[in-house]
Design a protein around this motif. Structure first.
Motif, PDB file in Angstrom:
ATOM      1  N   MET A 205       0.853  -1.185   0.000  1.00 56.67           N
ATOM      2  CA  MET A 205       0.000   0.000   0.000  1.00 56.67           C
ATOM      3  C   MET A 205       0.888   1.233   0.000  1.00 56.67           C
ATOM      4  O   MET A 205       2.104   1.160   0.225  1.00 56.67           O
ATOM      5  CB  MET A 205      -0.897   0.048   1.247  1.00 56.67           C
TER       6      MET A 205
ATOM      7  N   GLU B 295      -2.045   4.919   3.028  1.00 57.73           N
ATOM      8  CA  GLU B 295      -2.965   3.792   3.184  1.00 57.73           C
ATOM      9  C   GLU B 295      -2.558   2.899   4.350  1.00 57.73           C
ATOM     10  O   GLU B 295      -3.408   2.406   5.105  1.00 57.73           O
ATOM     11  CB  GLU B 295      -3.004   2.979   1.884  1.00 57.73           C
TER      12      GLU B 295
ATOM     13  N   SER C 207      -4.582   1.873   7.709  1.00 53.47           N
ATOM     14  CA  SER C 207      -4.937   0.463   7.878  1.00 53.47           C
ATOM     15  C   SER C 207      -4.380  -0.141   9.171  1.00 53.47           C
ATOM     16  O   SER C 207      -5.023  -0.996   9.800  1.00 53.47           O
ATOM     17  CB  SER C 207      -4.422  -0.362   6.692  1.00 53.47           C
TER      18      SER C 207
END
Length: 337
Positions: free
Chosen positions: A278, A282, A286
């Motif tokens: 990612m 991101e 996450s």
């Protein structure tokens, strides 16, 4: 309080203990026990046309024992033939203890023609020597194959992995001659963990590399930073030849992929760049911030490292965690007048 001096070393150490107790704990290492399972059948002395390697093996064992510098290490020697009743010699790795063991090894006599029972010394070690409070390293040295009870040896090897992981044991099946390679086939076919096969008499030249148990990687520092993993060579190990390469792979996970070959530096470290799945933003969204996720890494010698001059270098199969940190590192400053 005015800033008039740099923080003292004492305060820096105190800060490290207060803020990073888990890192301090990770650096604590159990003491080591080194066990030699020594084939003393007459074939070692050239009986029935076998190569006479007895004195060479005795000298290699003595050199290996003498190289140990940590006096907290325990040394055990178990000579074996075909009997299940075995002698066992134990000493701490003090100069007096090492000298006593070397003397017993050099004075040992055997004139009986016997078979080779390999399962017996392994079972003896499992039942009476190995324990979870130490890291156990076993060096099984033989010039032949088990010709007493191969089925029993198979059963012992079938249960090796579970025992080795629970008690923290690492084994070496040292094939002193070509005749011992039949045992190697059995170990390789069963893909036995924590049991390496080594060819040759120079048992003192084996280098075991233990990777550090965990390494932190702060995602907020950017993706350009290398991950650095340090290895610890076994006590008494010689210098690792320049150019030794390590293959690093990660377990399957949603965050990062590692599949890299890195060269071991003179400081016993390797460096590699993980491939993130990612973007940095991101990943920040996450990954949790209240605790750290981690990814398991596996280290093995890279392709070609089974050839000279690297063939006697082994990487111990221990679990290594790459900790993915998703929060700003805590900092604290102390000032003294």
């Amino acid at each position: 309080m005015k800033c008039s001096k740099k923080p003292s070393l004492y305060l820096s150490l105190l800060l490290g203990i207060l803020l990073f107790p888990e890192l301090l704990l990770a650096q604590q290492v159990k003491d080591v026990r080194l066990t030699y399972l020594w084939d003393v059948t007459l074939s070692m002395k050239g009986y029935n046309g076998s190569p006479d390697i007895y004195e060479k093996v005795v000298n290699a064992m003595a050199k290996d024992i003498e190289s140990i510098t940590n006096e907290r290490t325990e040394i055990v020697v178990v000579p074996f033939q075909d009997s299940e009743k075995l002698d066992e010699w134990r000493q701490p790795a003090t100069q007096e203890g090492k000298s006593a063991l070397i003397k017993k090894i050099k004075e040992y006599k055997n004139d009986k023609v016997t078979n080779t029972n390999i399962s017996a010394p392994i079972l003896h070690s499992i039942d009476k020597i190995f324990s979870a409070d130490r890291i156990d390293v076993m060096k099984l040295m033989t010039d032949g194959d088990d010709n007493v009870d191969k089925k029993k040896l198979e059963r012992v090897l079938d249960s090796w992995c579970e025992m080795a992981k629970s008690k923290d044991v690492f084994g070496y099946y040292i094939m002193l001659t070509d005749a011992a390679r039949k045992g190697e086939v059995l170990i390789r076919e069963k893909e036995i963990c924590r049991f390496e096969t080594v060819q040759g008499i120079d048992i003192d030249a084996i280098v075991s590399l233990t990777p550090q148990k965990s390494v932190a990687h702060n995602l907020r520092d950017g993706f350009e930073n290398d991950v650095v993993v340090k290895f610890a060579p076994n006590d008494g190990a010689g210098r690792v030849p320049e150019g030794f390469k390590v293959l690093v792979r990660s377990e399957d996970n949603p965050y990062v992929d590692v599949d890299a070959v890195a060269e071991l530096g003179s400081d016993f470290t390797i460096r590699f760049k993980p491939e993130f799945k990612m973007t940095q933003d991101e990943l920040k969204d996450s990954l949790p911030v209240d605790h750290n996720e981690s990814v398991s890494l596996k280290f093995i010698p890279a392709v070609g490292m089974d050839k000279s001059p690297y063939s006697l270098i082994r990487i111990l199969d221990v679990p290594v965690k790459m900790i993915l940190v998703n929060k700003p590192e805590k900092t604290m400053r102390f000032y003294v007048r």
